[in-house]
Design a protein around this motif. Structure first.
Motif, mmCIF file in Angstrom:
data_model
loop_
_atom_site.group_PDB
_atom_site.id
_atom_site.type_symbol
_atom_site.label_atom_id
_atom_site.label_comp_id
_atom_site.label_asym_id
_atom_site.label_seq_id
_atom_site.Cartn_x
_atom_site.Cartn_y
_atom_site.Cartn_z
ATOM 1 N N ALA A 188 0.935 -1.255 -0.007
ATOM 2 C CA ALA A 188 -0.031 0.030 -0.087
ATOM 3 C C ALA A 188 0.962 1.180 -0.040
ATOM 4 N N LEU A 189 1.853 1.064 0.606
ATOM 5 C CA LEU A 189 3.047 2.273 0.873
ATOM 6 C C LEU A 189 3.775 2.469 -0.283
ATOM 7 N N GLY A 190 3.797 1.566 -1.192
ATOM 8 C CA GLY A 190 4.785 1.655 -2.386
ATOM 9 C C GLY A 190 6.009 1.085 -2.065
ATOM 10 N N VAL A 191 6.532 0.399 -0.760
ATOM 11 C CA VAL A 191 7.617 0.018 -0.392
ATOM 12 C C VAL A 191 8.072 -1.119 -1.402
ATOM 13 N N VAL A 192 7.008 -2.084 -1.880
ATOM 14 C CA VAL A 192 7.072 -2.908 -2.863
ATOM 15 C C VAL A 192 6.166 -2.722 -4.053
ATOM 16 N N ASP A 193 6.457 -3.068 -5.098
ATOM 17 C CA ASP A 193 5.282 -2.829 -6.258
ATOM 18 C C ASP A 193 4.851 -4.052 -6.719
ATOM 19 N N THR A 194 3.587 -4.471 -6.357
ATOM 20 C CA THR A 194 2.967 -5.674 -6.763
ATOM 21 C C THR A 194 1.928 -5.462 -7.848
ATOM 22 N N HIS A 195 1.808 -4.619 -8.575
ATOM 23 C CA HIS A 195 0.980 -4.319 -9.617
ATOM 24 C C HIS A 195 1.216 -5.158 -10.707
ATOM 25 N N LEU A 196 0.246 -5.916 -11.378
ATOM 26 C CA LEU A 196 0.561 -7.049 -12.204
ATOM 27 C C LEU A 196 1.273 -6.373 -13.314
ATOM 28 N N LEU A 197 2.135 -7.136 -13.849
ATOM 29 C CA LEU A 197 2.758 -6.588 -15.266
ATOM 30 C C LEU A 197 1.642 -6.588 -16.376
ATOM 31 N N GLY A 198 1.674 -5.259 -16.821
ATOM 32 C CA GLY A 198 0.354 -4.979 -18.041
ATOM 33 C C GLY A 198 -0.403 -4.058 -17.199
ATOM 34 N N SER A 199 -0.411 -3.911 -15.991
ATOM 35 C CA SER A 199 -1.456 -2.921 -15.375
ATOM 36 C C SER A 199 -1.060 -1.538 -15.624
ATOM 37 N N HIS A 200 -2.165 -0.566 -15.999
ATOM 38 C CA HIS A 200 -1.571 0.598 -16.147
ATOM 39 C C HIS A 200 -0.962 1.625 -15.044
ATOM 40 N N ARG A 201 -0.987 0.745 -13.951
ATOM 41 C CA ARG A 201 -0.091 1.350 -12.733
ATOM 42 C C ARG A 201 1.189 0.820 -12.474
ATOM 43 N N ARG A 202 1.487 -0.242 -13.194
ATOM 44 C CA ARG A 202 2.863 -0.702 -13.016
ATOM 45 C C ARG A 202 3.976 0.447 -13.289
ATOM 46 N N GLY A 203 4.788 0.366 -12.176
ATOM 47 C CA GLY A 203 5.812 1.621 -12.197
ATOM 48 C C GLY A 203 5.389 2.878 -11.859
ATOM 49 N N SER A 204 4.226 3.112 -11.438
ATOM 50 C CA SER A 204 3.643 4.632 -11.479
ATOM 51 C C SER A 204 4.110 5.338 -10.108
ATOM 52 N N SER A 205 4.740 4.504 -9.254
ATOM 53 C CA SER A 205 5.119 4.882 -7.923
ATOM 54 C C SER A 205 6.289 5.768 -8.250
ATOM 55 N N GLN A 206 7.196 5.391 -9.136
ATOM 56 C CA GLN A 206 8.426 6.277 -9.513
ATOM 57 C C GLN A 206 9.588 5.716 -8.340
ATOM 58 N N VAL A 207 9.072 4.589 -7.488
ATOM 59 C CA VAL A 207 10.097 4.053 -6.560
ATOM 60 C C VAL A 207 10.552 2.769 -7.234
ATOM 61 N N TRP A 208 9.883 2.314 -7.994
ATOM 62 C CA TRP A 208 10.475 1.014 -8.965
ATOM 63 C C TRP A 208 10.322 1.175 -10.466
ATOM 64 N N THR A 209 10.927 0.476 -11.218
ATOM 65 C CA THR A 209 10.669 0.739 -12.586
ATOM 66 C C THR A 209 9.984 -0.618 -13.108
ATOM 67 N N GLN A 210 9.391 -0.636 -14.369
ATOM 68 C CA GLN A 210 8.686 -1.562 -14.630
ATOM 69 C C GLN A 210 9.144 -3.024 -14.448
ATOM 70 N N ASP A 211 10.619 -3.037 -14.675
ATOM 71 C CA ASP A 211 11.191 -4.291 -14.567
ATOM 72 C C ASP A 211 11.670 -4.719 -13.043
ATOM 73 N N GLY A 212 11.122 -4.151 -12.031
ATOM 74 C CA GLY A 212 11.476 -4.510 -10.679
ATOM 75 C C GLY A 212 12.508 -4.122 -10.295
ATOM 76 N N SER A 213 13.413 -3.206 -10.798
ATOM 77 C CA SER A 213 14.548 -2.669 -9.978
ATOM 78 C C SER A 213 14.274 -1.081 -9.580
ATOM 79 N N PRO A 214 15.222 -0.820 -8.746
ATOM 80 C CA PRO A 214 14.704 0.471 -8.185
ATOM 81 C C PRO A 214 14.967 1.561 -9.125
#
Length: 215
Positions: A188-214
Motif C-alpha cells: 500500500a505504501l509503495g515499499v514494494v510494487d506488486t501491480h501486475l505486469l501489464g497493469s496501467h499502474r505498474r511502475g507508477s510509484s516512481q520508486v520502482w521501474t517496470q522491470d522491478g529494479s529501483p
C-alpha cells in the motif's frame, strides 16, 4: 481477462480486485502503491491494515472516514492518550470495525510510535540514527528488487523483508503486525510494487521501474 488483468470500460487494465466497484478502482488508480513516507500517513495505514486482518480491503475502505472520525484523524498523540472510556466508545461506533483487540492495538501502536522517536537509533543494529521514526523504520525494509507478478497467483503474501519488519515492530511493542499484514502495508505504501505486469499502474510509484529494479 488476460494475464490476471481485467480490461475496464476506460480501456485500462487492472487486477480483478480493483475492477469490482468504483471505490476500489478509484483507490487503485489514485492511491494504492504510491509512496507514503510521513509518520502520520504510515501510522494511519498501519492501523487500517491491522483492522483489515481477516477481512476484505473493501470492508475497510468503505469505513475509512468512519475510522478517521473515530480515531481523531489518526493524530498519533491524540490516539495515544485514549483510555478505557474511549475503547468502550469505539466498541459502540458503527462506523468502524468493532473489535476490541484491534481497537486496543491501535491505541497501543500509537504509544509505540511515539516511543520510537526517543530512541538513539532504529533497526536491529541501530542503523537508523536519532530522529528516525515509524516511517523511516518501515521504509528501511525496502527490498533490493520488487516482485514481477503476471497473475494474482504470482503476488506473494509475505517476504523476507516483511518478516523482518514484523519482528522489528513486535520488538518495539507493536501489535497486529504479522508478516502478511506488513507485506500488505508495504504494498500500500509503495515499499514494494506488486501491480501486475501489464497493469496501467505498474511502475507508477516512481520508486520502482517496470522491470522491478529501483527507480
Amino acid at each position: 481477462m488476460a494475464d490476471g488483468l481485467v480490461l475496464g470500460p476506460d480501456g485500462l487494465h487492472r487486477p480483478a480486485w480493483a475492477s469490482v466497484h468504483e471505490d476500489l478502482r478509484h483507490y487503485y488508480d489514485t492511491e494504492w502503491g504510491l509512496p507514503v513516507r510521513d509518520e502520520h500517513g504510515v501510522f494511519e495505514r498501519l492501523a487500517l491494515e491491522g483492522f483489515q486482518s481477516g477481512l476484505s480491503w473493501a470492508t475497510i475502505l468503505r469505513r475509512r472516514e468512519g475510522f478517521r472520525r473515530a480515531f481523531a484523524g489518526f493524530e498519533i498523540e491524540v490516539v495515544a492518550d485514549f483510555g478505557p472510556e474511549d475503547v468502550e466508545r469505539l466498541l459502540h461506533d458503527e462506523g468502524i470495525i468493532r473489535h476490541r483487540g484491534k481497537i486496543e492495538a491501535t491505541i497501543s501502536n500509537a504509544r509505540a510510535t511515539i516511543a520510537l522517536r526517543d530512541l538513539d537509533g532504529l533497526g536491529p543494529r541501530g542503523e537508523l540514527g536519532p530522529g528516525a521514526d515509524l516511517a523511516d523504520l518501515v521504509w528501511s525494509h525496502r527490498p533490493e528488487r520488487t516482485p514481477m507478478p503476471a497473475t494474482a497467483q504470482d503476488v506473494p503474501t509475505t517476504s523476507a523483508e516483511s518478516i523482518a519488519l514484523a519482528k522489528e515492530l513486535k520488538r518495539h511493542g507493536f501489535r497486529f503486525v504479522g508478516p502478511t499484514t506488513m507485506f500488505a502495508l508495504m504494498e500500500a505504501l509503495g515499499v514494494v510494487d506488486t501491480h501486475l505486469l501489464g497493469s496501467h499502474r505498474r511502475g507508477s510509484s516512481q520508486v520502482w521501474t517496470q522491470d522491478g529494479s529501483p527507480a
